[in-house]
Design an enzyme around this catalytic site. Structure first.
Site, short mmCIF file in Angstrom:
data_model
loop_
_atom_site.label_atom_id
_atom_site.label_comp_id
_atom_site.label_asym_id
_atom_site.label_seq_id
_atom_site.Cartn_x
_atom_site.Cartn_y
_atom_site.Cartn_z
CD GLU A 100 -42.10 9.64 23.38
OE1 GLU A 100 -43.29 9.56 23.74
OE2 GLU A 100 -41.64 9.00 22.41
CG HIS A 170 -47.20 2.41 31.07
ND1 HIS A 170 -47.20 1.34 30.20
CD2 HIS A 170 -47.69 3.46 30.36
CE1 HIS A 170 -47.68 1.72 29.03
NE2 HIS A 170 -47.99 3.00 29.11
#
Length: 329
Positions: A100, A170
Site C-alpha cells: 500500500e 476487513h
C-alpha cells in the site's frame, strides 16, 4: 510472511459475495445534476456498477488518467474495475504489488507529473501502511513547495465499513483519521447516483482526495443513475429530510439507518432534519449551522452500531422514548 499468507487467504475467499440480506435504496432527492440533459433518464444500477461507470468515463475523457491497485486488472474483489483493462489496456489499468505504501507513493509521483492517478486500496483497513505517504506527502505537497508543485490529480479509492462477516482486517471505518489533515478532501457517498457524480468530481478536483466507498452498499443500494458524464459538487451537504426538533448528520452507509431512525422518531412525535455530509473535509458548515439554528439540537452519527442500538430500543420500548432522549441531548 504470515501476514501475507493471511491476507491472501482472505482474498481467496471471495469478498465480492452479497453483503447482507436487507436491501436499501438511495433516495431520489438530491442536488441537481449539472450536466444532465433533459429527458436523459437513467438505469437502475447498484453502487459498484455506478463506480465502474465513473471509472470508465474518467479514463475515456482524460488520456492522462490511470487506474491501478491490487487485483484491479481483472476487476477487483468487488468488481468495481471490471472491463477497464480490456477497454483501455494494461498500460492504463494495471495491478500493483501487495504494498500500500508503494501504491500511494507511486500515485503521488504520477499525479505530480500532471496525470490523474486513481489508486485503489483494496480494503480501507489496508490504508494504514500508506498513512505517511498520504498525510505527510500528498496532503502537504502543494504547501511545502509554496504552490510551485502539487499532486492534485490524486484520488485514492477504498471500500470501508463492516459487512457482518469481514473480521477486524476487513471491517474498519478509518475516515476520521484523515479528517484532521489539511490538504486532503475526504468523500463518502450514500448511494449509486451520489457515488458516480462525487467520484467523477473527486477525480477532476485539483486536490488530493480520499474516496471511501461503503462496501455494505455495493450491491444492496440500487437507484436510477444517469448514464452520461456528470459531477456533483464537493463540500456541499444535502438536507435529505426536513425537520424542526433535531438535526441528524451522517454519511455513507449510515444514511439508510438514519432514515429509518427518523421515521421511527416521527411516530413518537419527533421531527428530525437529516443531513448527508457527503464531504467530511472540508465540510459544509453553512448548511449544518443553518439547520442547527432552526432545530437547536444536533446529533452526529459516528457509529452505525449506535443507531442500530437506538432503533432496537425504539422498537422494543425498553428505554426512554426517543423524545426524552432528544430532550436530553
Amino acid at each position: 510472511m504470515a501476514a501475507r499468507a493471511l491476507r491472501e487467504a482472505g482474498r481467496r475467499r471471495g469478498w465480492a459475495a452479497e453483503v447482507g440480506r436487507r436491501c436499501f435504496s438511495g433516495g431520489s432527492a438530491g442536488t441537481a445534476v449539472p450536466e444532465r440533459k433533459e429527458g436523459g433518464g437513467g438505469k437502475p444500477v447498484n453502487l459498484f456498477t455506478a463506480v465502474n461507470q465513473a471509472l470508465h468515463i474518467a479514463l475515456d475523457t482524460d488520456p492522462r488518467a490511470y487506474v491501478f491497485g491490487e487485483d484491479v486488472g481483472f476487476g477487483g474483489v468487488f468488481r468495481c474495475t471490471t472491463g477497464l483493462a480490456d477497454r483501455f489496456g494494461k498500460n492504463r489499468v494495471f495491478n500493483t504489488p501487495l504494498c500500500e505504501q508503494g501504491i500511494a507513493g507511486f500515485a503521488i509521483g504520477l499525479a505530480a507529473m500532471g496525470n490523474r492517478a486513481i489508486a485503489e486500496i483494496q480494503f480501507a483497513d489496508y490504508i494504514f501502511p500508506a498513512f505517511d505517504q498520504i498525510v505527510n506527502e500528498a496532503a502537504k505537497f502543494r504547501y511545502r513547495s509554496g504552490n510551485e508543485f502539487n499532486c492534485g490529480g490524486l484520488t485514492i479509492r477504498t471500500p470501508y465499513g463492516a459487512v457482518g462477516h469481514g473480521g477486524h482486517y476487513h471491517s474498519q471505518s478509518p475516515e476520521a483519521f484523515f479528517c484532521h489533515v489539511p490538504g486532503l478532501k475526504v468523500i463518502i457517498p450514500r448511494s449509486p447516483r451520489e457515488a458516480k457524480g462525487l467520484l467523477l468530481a473527486s477525480i477532476r478536483d485539483p486536490n488530493p482526495v480520499v474516496f471511501f466507498e461503503p462496501k455494505w452498499l455495493y450491491r444492496l443500494s440500487v437507484e436510477e443513475v444517469p448514464e452520461e458524464d456528470y459531477m456533483l459538487p464537493l463540500s456541499q451537504a444535502e438536507v435529505i429530510r426536513k425537520g424542526s426538533d433535531i438535526t441528524l448528520i451522517g454519511w455513507g452507509a449510515q444514511l439508510a439507518v438514519l432514515k429509518e431512525a427518523c421515521e421511527d422518531a416521527a411516530k413518537d412525535g419527533v421531527s428530525c432534519e437529516l443531513i448527508d455530509l457527503k464531504t467530511l473535509i472540508p465540510w459544509d458548515k453553512e448548511t449544518v449551522e443553518a439547520s442547527v439554528k432552526k432545530t437547536g439540537k444536533l446529533l452526529v452519527s459516528s457509529s452505525l452500531l449506535m443507531f442500530i442500538f437506538t432503533i432496537y430500543h425504539l422498537g422494543n420500548n425498553n428505554s426512554k422514548s426517543f423524545r426524552q432522549y432528544i430532550n436530553y441531548c
